[in-house]
Design an enzyme around this catalytic site. Sequence first.
Site, PDB file in Angstrom:
ATOM      1  N   ARG A 171      -9.304  -8.908   3.198  1.00 50.02           N
ATOM      2  CA  ARG A 171      -8.032  -8.658   3.947  1.00 50.02           C
ATOM      3  C   ARG A 171      -8.307  -7.204   4.214  1.00 50.02           C
ATOM      4  NH1 ARG A 171      -2.624  -6.905   3.101  1.00 50.02           N
ATOM      5  NH2 ARG A 171      -1.067  -7.729   4.397  1.00 50.02           N
ATOM      6  N   HIS A 217      -0.037  -4.410  10.776  1.00 55.88           N
ATOM      7  CA  HIS A 217       1.080  -5.496  11.147  1.00 55.88           C
ATOM      8  C   HIS A 217       1.487  -5.150  12.476  1.00 55.88           C
ATOM      9  CE1 HIS A 217       1.597  -6.811   7.258  1.00 55.88           C
ATOM     10  NE2 HIS A 217       1.743  -5.658   6.960  1.00 55.88           N
ATOM     11  N   GLN A 268       0.714  -1.292  -0.085  1.00 52.49           N
ATOM     12  CA  GLN A 268       0.058   0.089   0.138  1.00 52.49           C
ATOM     13  C   GLN A 268       0.819   1.335  -0.159  1.00 52.49           C
ATOM     14  OE1 GLN A 268      -3.819  -1.664   2.334  1.00 52.49           O
ATOM     15  NE2 GLN A 268      -3.544   0.240   2.685  1.00 52.49           N
ATOM     16  N   GLN A 291       1.278 -12.870   8.892  1.00 52.98           N
ATOM     17  CA  GLN A 291       1.763 -11.731   8.545  1.00 52.98           C
ATOM     18  C   GLN A 291       0.688 -10.632   8.485  1.00 52.98           C
ATOM     19  OE1 GLN A 291       0.092 -10.197   5.103  1.00 52.98           O
ATOM     20  NE2 GLN A 291       2.094 -10.314   3.855  1.00 52.98           N
ATOM     21  N   SER A 333       4.149  -6.865   2.358  1.00 49.14           N
ATOM     22  CA  SER A 333       2.588  -6.958   2.947  1.00 49.14           C
ATOM     23  C   SER A 333       1.611  -7.441   1.821  1.00 49.14           C
ATOM     24  CB  SER A 333       2.250  -5.547   3.330  1.00 49.14           C
ATOM     25  OG  SER A 333       1.126  -5.620   4.332  1.00 49.14           O
ATOM     26  N   LEU A 334       0.599  -6.536   1.364  1.00 50.34           N
ATOM     27  CA  LEU A 334      -0.328  -7.154   0.461  1.00 50.34           C
ATOM     28  C   LEU A 334       0.338  -7.717  -0.682  1.00 50.34           C
ATOM     29  CD1 LEU A 334      -1.256  -5.740  -2.427  1.00 50.34           C
ATOM     30  CD2 LEU A 334      -1.600  -3.893  -0.774  1.00 50.34           C
TER      31      LEU A 334
END
Length: 315
Positions: A119, A204, A10, A253, A94-95
Amino acid sequence: MTLAFIFPGQGSQEIGMGKALADAFPAAKAVFDEVNEALGQDLSGLMWGGDIAELTLTANTQPALMAHSVAAIRALEAGFGISVKDAAFVAGHSLGEYSALCAAGAISLADTAKLLRIRGNAMQTAVKPGEGAMAALLGADYPQAEAACAAGREAGGVCDIANDNAPGQLVISGSKAAIDAAVEWSKANGVKKAMALNVSAPFHCALMQPAADAMAAALATTVINAPVVPLVANVMASEVTDPETIRQNLVKQVTGRVRWTESVQYMVGKGVTTTGEAGAGKVLTVMQRRIEKSLNGLTLGTPEELEAFATAIKG
């Protein structure tokens, strides 16, 4: 030359992202069409001509960034004959880990889009607005970031290291009061710059446990295959191909730290000399210069960048 494909997270989204690829490559357009169908939404219309505030909603941002990344990879293969199989590794921030897994054939495109919609929604609703925060600690080393988090927890609440992005670029996440206290501690204890980030939720960290539970449920019924090349996973900073380990890692994660510095170092240690950042922007390419100056970083977001990449790879 040993290659790795890397996939952004992101923050790289912008209006117009991916449109030039869709216009130039039928294989890229097919990706956006399939994502639209999977989500029952004209996501590509939002990406190419919508409102940036709506695109920046995490439930839209996550599948949008993934669609651009996978479109770039499919266009590269269709247009220039270079595929993920030509790389030693894939890795995503991440994503971006979902984008990497989709590009490497571990999760279908439709399932990846649906998982990222879940998510995004789950991460957005896990913490009430205003109760969480994130902050960047620039110029901090790891022990300083840990000490800042400890100071934050003393003030009350959750305070975790969320992202180890590059040397001197660490991000912390948690309860707003704890993050505020950690920022104040950092300013008083020699951290070059400590600043709150404009984010919609504290990603996170332990506050994301409700989102981790939602992803555990969603991933339990998702078919995951072994990727065609190993994934360097965020929570492990090492390679994995086993589908069940991948499934468990994707749950961990959500609350776990993105170990990006270590992930890049791992790939370099295994001989990677060149990276292709597939999708929007060049955030990871810029960050990796701080991690390993010898790495040759190329971006894959537009038809021109794909052509330049192919020329560089094929010589």
